[in-house]
Design a protein around this motif. Structure first.
Motif, PDB file in Angstrom:
ATOM      1  N   TYR A  39       4.094   0.387   2.365  1.00 47.96           N
ATOM      2  CA  TYR A  39       4.041  -0.759   3.265  1.00 47.96           C
ATOM      3  C   TYR A  39       3.973  -2.023   2.420  1.00 47.96           C
ATOM      4  CZ  TYR A  39       2.598   3.069   6.273  1.00 47.96           C
ATOM      5  OH  TYR A  39       2.542   4.266   6.951  1.00 47.96           O
ATOM      6  N   TYR A  40       4.583  -3.087   2.940  1.00 53.29           N
ATOM      7  CA  TYR A  40       4.662  -4.319   2.166  1.00 53.29           C
ATOM      8  C   TYR A  40       4.425  -5.539   3.045  1.00 53.29           C
ATOM      9  CZ  TYR A  40       6.978  -1.177  -1.063  1.00 53.29           C
ATOM     10  OH  TYR A  40       7.267  -0.126  -1.895  1.00 53.29           O
ATOM     11  N   ALA A  41       3.831  -6.536   2.425  1.00 59.29           N
ATOM     12  CA  ALA A  41       3.734  -7.830   3.089  1.00 59.29           C
ATOM     13  C   ALA A  41       5.129  -8.440   3.159  1.00 59.29           C
ATOM     14  CB  ALA A  41       2.796  -8.741   2.309  1.00 59.29           C
ATOM     15  N   ASP A  42       5.353  -9.242   4.169  1.00 58.80           N
ATOM     16  CA  ASP A  42       6.670  -9.866   4.333  1.00 58.80           C
ATOM     17  C   ASP A  42       7.040 -10.704   3.114  1.00 58.80           C
ATOM     18  OD1 ASP A  42       6.399 -10.509   7.926  1.00 58.80           O
ATOM     19  OD2 ASP A  42       7.000  -8.719   6.799  1.00 58.80           O
ATOM     20  N   SER A  43       6.044 -11.273   2.472  1.00 58.07           N
ATOM     21  CA  SER A  43       6.302 -12.167   1.345  1.00 58.07           C
ATOM     22  C   SER A  43       6.885 -11.444   0.128  1.00 58.07           C
ATOM     23  CB  SER A  43       5.018 -12.891   0.948  1.00 58.07           C
ATOM     24  OG  SER A  43       3.994 -11.956   0.623  1.00 58.07           O
ATOM     25  N   VAL A  44       6.731 -10.126   0.081  1.00 63.17           N
ATOM     26  CA  VAL A  44       7.228  -9.389  -1.082  1.00 63.17           C
ATOM     27  C   VAL A  44       8.245  -8.311  -0.709  1.00 63.17           C
ATOM     28  CG1 VAL A  44       5.022  -9.777  -2.247  1.00 63.17           C
ATOM     29  CG2 VAL A  44       5.436  -7.587  -1.104  1.00 63.17           C
ATOM     30  N   LYS A  45       8.454  -8.110   0.572  1.00 68.73           N
ATOM     31  CA  LYS A  45       9.355  -7.051   1.021  1.00 68.73           C
ATOM     32  C   LYS A  45      10.745  -7.269   0.451  1.00 68.73           C
ATOM     33  CE  LYS A  45       8.285  -5.734   5.062  1.00 68.73           C
ATOM     34  NZ  LYS A  45       8.096  -5.684   6.527  1.00 68.73           N
ATOM     35  N   CYS A 100       0.846  -1.186   0.000  1.00 73.51           N
ATOM     36  CA  CYS A 100       0.000   0.000   0.000  1.00 73.51           C
ATOM     37  C   CYS A 100       0.885   1.241   0.000  1.00 73.51           C
ATOM     38  CB  CYS A 100      -0.917   0.009   1.213  1.00 73.51           C
ATOM     39  SG  CYS A 100      -2.137   1.342   1.197  1.00 73.51           S
ATOM     40  N   ILE A 101       0.387   2.280  -0.639  1.00 75.69           N
ATOM     41  CA  ILE A 101       1.048   3.580  -0.574  1.00 75.69           C
ATOM     42  C   ILE A 101       0.052   4.572  -0.002  1.00 75.69           C
ATOM     43  CG2 ILE A 101       0.511   4.090  -3.005  1.00 75.69           C
ATOM     44  CD1 ILE A 101       3.257   5.637  -3.009  1.00 75.69           C
ATOM     45  N   SER A 102       0.497   5.283   1.005  1.00 76.39           N
ATOM     46  CA  SER A 102      -0.390   6.202   1.712  1.00 76.39           C
ATOM     47  C   SER A 102      -0.493   7.534   0.981  1.00 76.39           C
ATOM     48  CB  SER A 102       0.150   6.436   3.130  1.00 76.39           C
ATOM     49  OG  SER A 102      -0.560   7.481   3.762  1.00 76.39           O
ATOM     50  N   SER A 103      -1.688   8.050   0.868  1.00 76.40           N
ATOM     51  CA  SER A 103      -1.889   9.347   0.242  1.00 76.40           C
ATOM     52  C   SER A 103      -1.476  10.475   1.178  1.00 76.40           C
ATOM     53  CB  SER A 103      -3.362   9.520  -0.139  1.00 76.40           C
ATOM     54  OG  SER A 103      -4.172   9.402   1.019  1.00 76.40           O
ATOM     55  N   HIS A 104      -1.417  10.186   2.470  1.00 73.84           N
ATOM     56  CA  HIS A 104      -1.146  11.246   3.445  1.00 73.84           C
ATOM     57  C   HIS A 104       0.323  11.631   3.469  1.00 73.84           C
ATOM     58  CE1 HIS A 104      -5.211  10.571   4.681  1.00 73.84           C
ATOM     59  NE2 HIS A 104      -4.951   9.324   4.988  1.00 73.84           N
ATOM     60  N   ASP A 105       1.180  10.630   3.429  1.00 75.45           N
ATOM     61  CA  ASP A 105       2.599  10.935   3.561  1.00 75.45           C
ATOM     62  C   ASP A 105       3.472  10.201   2.552  1.00 75.45           C
ATOM     63  OD1 ASP A 105       2.833   8.915   6.601  1.00 75.45           O
ATOM     64  OD2 ASP A 105       2.463   8.358   4.515  1.00 75.45           O
ATOM     65  N   TRP A 134      -4.693   1.118   6.220  1.00 76.11           N
ATOM     66  CA  TRP A 134      -5.051   0.113   7.205  1.00 76.11           C
ATOM     67  C   TRP A 134      -6.553  -0.011   7.425  1.00 76.11           C
ATOM     68  CZ3 TRP A 134      -0.995  -2.417   6.885  1.00 76.11           C
ATOM     69  CH2 TRP A 134       0.248  -1.784   6.775  1.00 76.11           C
ATOM     70  N   GLU A 135      -7.322   0.542   6.498  1.00 81.43           N
ATOM     71  CA  GLU A 135      -8.763   0.358   6.576  1.00 81.43           C
ATOM     72  C   GLU A 135      -9.110  -1.124   6.419  1.00 81.43           C
ATOM     73  OE1 GLU A 135     -11.289   2.338   7.179  1.00 81.43           O
ATOM     74  OE2 GLU A 135     -10.084   4.152   7.408  1.00 81.43           O
ATOM     75  N   THR A 164       6.202  -0.164  -4.536  1.00 85.54           N
ATOM     76  CA  THR A 164       5.048   0.566  -5.028  1.00 85.54           C
ATOM     77  C   THR A 164       5.351   2.055  -5.030  1.00 85.54           C
ATOM     78  OG1 THR A 164       2.650   0.835  -4.840  1.00 85.54           O
ATOM     79  CG2 THR A 164       3.880   0.777  -2.791  1.00 85.54           C
ATOM     80  N   SER A 165       4.867   2.731  -6.046  1.00 89.70           N
ATOM     81  CA  SER A 165       5.105   4.166  -6.182  1.00 89.70           C
ATOM     82  C   SER A 165       3.878   4.804  -6.800  1.00 89.70           C
ATOM     83  CB  SER A 165       6.343   4.431  -7.027  1.00 89.70           C
ATOM     84  OG  SER A 165       6.171   3.894  -8.327  1.00 89.70           O
ATOM     85  N   SER A 166       3.834   6.117  -6.745  1.00 92.64           N
ATOM     86  CA  SER A 166       2.659   6.833  -7.227  1.00 92.64           C
ATOM     87  C   SER A 166       3.059   8.029  -8.056  1.00 92.64           C
ATOM     88  CB  SER A 166       1.802   7.274  -6.032  1.00 92.64           C
ATOM     89  OG  SER A 166       0.674   8.005  -6.464  1.00 92.64           O
ATOM     90  N   ASP A 167       2.368   8.222  -9.147  1.00 91.72           N
ATOM     91  CA  ASP A 167       2.499   9.439  -9.946  1.00 91.72           C
ATOM     92  C   ASP A 167       1.167  10.154  -9.813  1.00 91.72           C
ATOM     93  OD1 ASP A 167       2.556  11.422 -11.901  1.00 91.72           O
ATOM     94  OD2 ASP A 167       3.735  10.205 -13.277  1.00 91.72           O
ATOM     95  N   ASN A 168       1.099  11.095  -8.886  1.00 92.96           N
ATOM     96  CA  ASN A 168      -0.176  11.749  -8.605  1.00 92.96           C
ATOM     97  C   ASN A 168      -0.685  12.555  -9.791  1.00 92.96           C
ATOM     98  OD1 ASN A 168       0.240  10.611  -6.127  1.00 92.96           O
ATOM     99  ND2 ASN A 168      -0.165  12.477  -4.971  1.00 92.96           N
TER     100      ASN A 168
END
Length: 120
Positions: A59-65, A50-55, A103-104, A70-74
């Protein structure tokens, strides 16, 4: 109309790389976190990252860390999932989804998914 459209899936050999994209429309992109999930045949859906819009934190699951980023182009309202060192266990249908926070318990909007198949 709210839309999340995933793309970039395909067939790749183990050890290879692929980048998925999630293009968003119909909602205020900057107000939402974008998560990636996957579901393999016969298995439950799994949260991947997941990538947070706030900051902008990720975050990553251990299986893929350490392998996935993940990145975002707003400006493009697009989130990416760069996947490296792929394994056969990564084979799944990958979805992106939007929520007010990473974390919803429930995500508000979902895409249709894009298939990743990793051959060994």
């Amino acid at each position: 109309e709210v839309q999340l459209v995933e793309s970039g899936g395909g067939l790749v050999q183990a050890g290879g790389s692929l980048r998925l994209s999630c293009a968003a429309s119909g909602f205020t992109f900057d107000d939402y976190a974008i998560g990636w999930f996957r579901q393999a045949p016969g298995k439950e859906r799994e949260w991947v990252s997941c990538i947070s819009s706030h900051d902008g934190r990720t975050y990553y699951a251990d299986s893929v860390k350490g392998r996935f980023t993940t990145s975002s182009d707003n400006a493009k309202k697009t989130v990416y999932l760069q996947m490296n060192s792929l394994k056969s266990d990564d084979t799944a249908l990958y979805y992106c989804a939007a929520a007010s926070d990473c974390w919803e318990a429930e995500y508000d909007y979902w895409g249709q998914g894009t298939q990743l198949t990793v051959s060994s």
